[in-house]
Design a protein around this motif. Structure first.
Motif, short mmCIF file in Angstrom:
data_model
loop_
_atom_site.label_atom_id
_atom_site.label_comp_id
_atom_site.label_asym_id
_atom_site.label_seq_id
_atom_site.Cartn_x
_atom_site.Cartn_y
_atom_site.Cartn_z
N PRO A 131 0.77 -1.24 0.00
CA PRO A 131 0.00 0.00 0.00
C PRO A 131 0.81 1.30 0.00
N LYS A 132 2.01 1.28 0.59
CA LYS A 132 2.78 2.53 0.68
C LYS A 132 4.24 2.30 0.32
N LEU A 133 4.80 3.30 -0.37
CA LEU A 133 6.22 3.32 -0.69
C LEU A 133 6.77 4.67 -0.30
N VAL A 134 8.04 4.70 0.05
CA VAL A 134 8.72 5.97 0.27
C VAL A 134 9.94 5.96 -0.63
N LEU A 148 10.11 12.27 -10.95
CA LEU A 148 9.32 11.28 -10.22
C LEU A 148 7.85 11.68 -10.22
N VAL A 149 7.57 12.96 -10.06
CA VAL A 149 6.18 13.43 -10.09
C VAL A 149 5.54 13.08 -11.43
N ARG A 150 6.28 13.31 -12.52
CA ARG A 150 5.76 12.96 -13.85
C ARG A 150 5.51 11.45 -13.97
N LEU A 151 6.39 10.66 -13.38
CA LEU A 151 6.23 9.20 -13.40
C LEU A 151 5.00 8.78 -12.59
N PHE A 152 4.85 9.33 -11.38
CA PHE A 152 3.75 8.94 -10.51
C PHE A 152 2.39 9.30 -11.11
N GLN A 153 2.34 10.35 -11.90
CA GLN A 153 1.07 10.78 -12.50
C GLN A 153 0.54 9.77 -13.51
N LYS A 154 1.37 8.84 -13.94
CA LYS A 154 0.96 7.82 -14.91
C LYS A 154 0.37 6.58 -14.23
N TYR A 155 0.37 6.54 -12.91
CA TYR A 155 -0.08 5.38 -12.16
C TYR A 155 -1.23 5.74 -11.23
N PRO A 156 -1.99 4.74 -10.78
CA PRO A 156 -3.10 5.00 -9.85
C PRO A 156 -2.58 5.17 -8.42
N VAL A 157 -1.91 6.29 -8.18
CA VAL A 157 -1.32 6.54 -6.87
C VAL A 157 -1.58 7.97 -6.43
N LYS A 158 -1.43 8.18 -5.15
CA LYS A 158 -1.44 9.51 -4.56
C LYS A 158 -0.05 9.69 -3.96
N GLY A 168 13.58 13.79 6.44
CA GLY A 168 14.07 15.09 6.02
C GLY A 168 13.28 15.58 4.83
N PHE A 169 13.86 16.50 4.05
CA PHE A 169 13.14 17.10 2.94
C PHE A 169 13.26 16.32 1.64
N GLY A 170 14.04 15.27 1.60
CA GLY A 170 14.32 14.60 0.33
C GLY A 170 13.64 13.27 0.13
N ALA A 171 12.35 13.17 0.46
CA ALA A 171 11.65 11.91 0.26
C ALA A 171 10.19 12.17 -0.12
N THR A 172 9.65 11.26 -0.92
CA THR A 172 8.25 11.35 -1.34
C THR A 172 7.55 10.04 -0.98
N GLU A 173 6.39 10.17 -0.33
CA GLU A 173 5.60 9.00 0.03
C GLU A 173 4.53 8.78 -1.04
N VAL A 174 4.35 7.52 -1.42
CA VAL A 174 3.38 7.16 -2.46
C VAL A 174 2.39 6.17 -1.87
N VAL A 175 1.10 6.46 -2.03
CA VAL A 175 0.04 5.55 -1.60
C VAL A 175 -0.57 4.95 -2.86
N VAL A 176 -0.58 3.62 -2.92
CA VAL A 176 -1.07 2.91 -4.10
C VAL A 176 -2.56 2.62 -3.93
N PHE A 177 -3.37 3.01 -4.93
CA PHE A 177 -4.78 2.67 -4.93
C PHE A 177 -4.91 1.27 -5.52
N GLN A 178 -5.43 0.35 -4.73
CA GLN A 178 -5.58 -1.03 -5.19
C GLN A 178 -7.00 -1.24 -5.69
N ASN A 179 -7.13 -2.01 -6.74
CA ASN A 179 -8.47 -2.38 -7.24
C ASN A 179 -9.13 -3.30 -6.24
N SER A 180 -10.41 -3.09 -6.01
CA SER A 180 -11.12 -3.93 -5.05
C SER A 180 -12.10 -4.85 -5.79
N PHE A 181 -11.57 -5.75 -6.60
CA PHE A 181 -12.40 -6.70 -7.38
C PHE A 181 -12.89 -7.79 -6.47
#
Length: 181
Positions: A131-134, A148-158, A168-181
């Motif tokens: 669910p989460k990556l840093v 990285l922002v341009r890359l993340f915009q191509k995926y179902p993530v926040k 510190g100031f040099g990290a980005t957290e990514v939350v993955v939206f999972q399909n709920s089939f």
């Protein structure tokens, strides 16, 4: 800046430090703390004073004191961090964590390697339903972060800046939206 034999120098865009042993025109030969002899252009080096040299050695990832501190801590079996039943996958994109040496690589090659690594890890996390990556990318000039922002915009993530307290100031957290089939 005038470089002379015996000066302590640091290599720009790398975590190498050493002492100048030979100067041949624009080429400067340094001997690193590990005893390696490397040649750089004068424009790739910056002179550091004695007290700066003593302070900067503790920021070096490969410094002996840091290695001993890490070795004394209990080992972690994976890159996954559990924190109150939450799994966070940490990906360090610093170039020195991805390759042993950047010799022969230009900035474009290094950026592409970092982006390819980020894409692979993101797709892995999506496939394994993590669910989460840093992504730890550092501060720098912000080029890697903007790509990285341009890359993340191509995926179902926040995505958003990761915890300043932890990374510190040099990290980005990514939350993955999972399909709920």
């Amino acid at each position: 800046m005038r470089l002379e034999i015996g000066n302590k120098v640091a290599v720009l865009d790398d975590v190498l430090k050493g002492i100048i042993t030979k100067i041949d025109g624009k080429n400067v030969q340094i001997k690193t703390d590990d005893g390696m002899i490397l040649t750089f252009l004068t424009t790739e080096l910056v002179k550091i004073e004695k007290d700066q040299y003593e302070l900067s050695k503790f920021s070096d990832i490969n410094h002996q004191l840091l290695r001993e501190k890490i070795a004394s801590q209990p080992s972690k079996k994976s890159a996954f961090k559990k924190d109150k039943s939450e799994v966070i996958f940490e990906v360090d994109l610093h170039i020195n964590q991805l390759v042993n040496s950047t010799r022969g690589m230009d900035n474009f090659d290094m950026l592409n390697l970092q982006l390819d690594t980020a894409k692979r890890k993101l797709e892995y996390a999506i496939s394994k339903r993590i669910p989460k990556l840093v992504f730890i990318h550092g501060v720098g000039e912000g080029i890697l972060k903007s790509e990285l922002v341009r890359l993340f915009q191509k995926y179902p993530v926040k995505f958003y800046d990761a915890s300043y307290k932890k990374y510190g100031f040099g990290a980005t957290e990514v939350v993955v939206f999972q399909n709920s089939f």
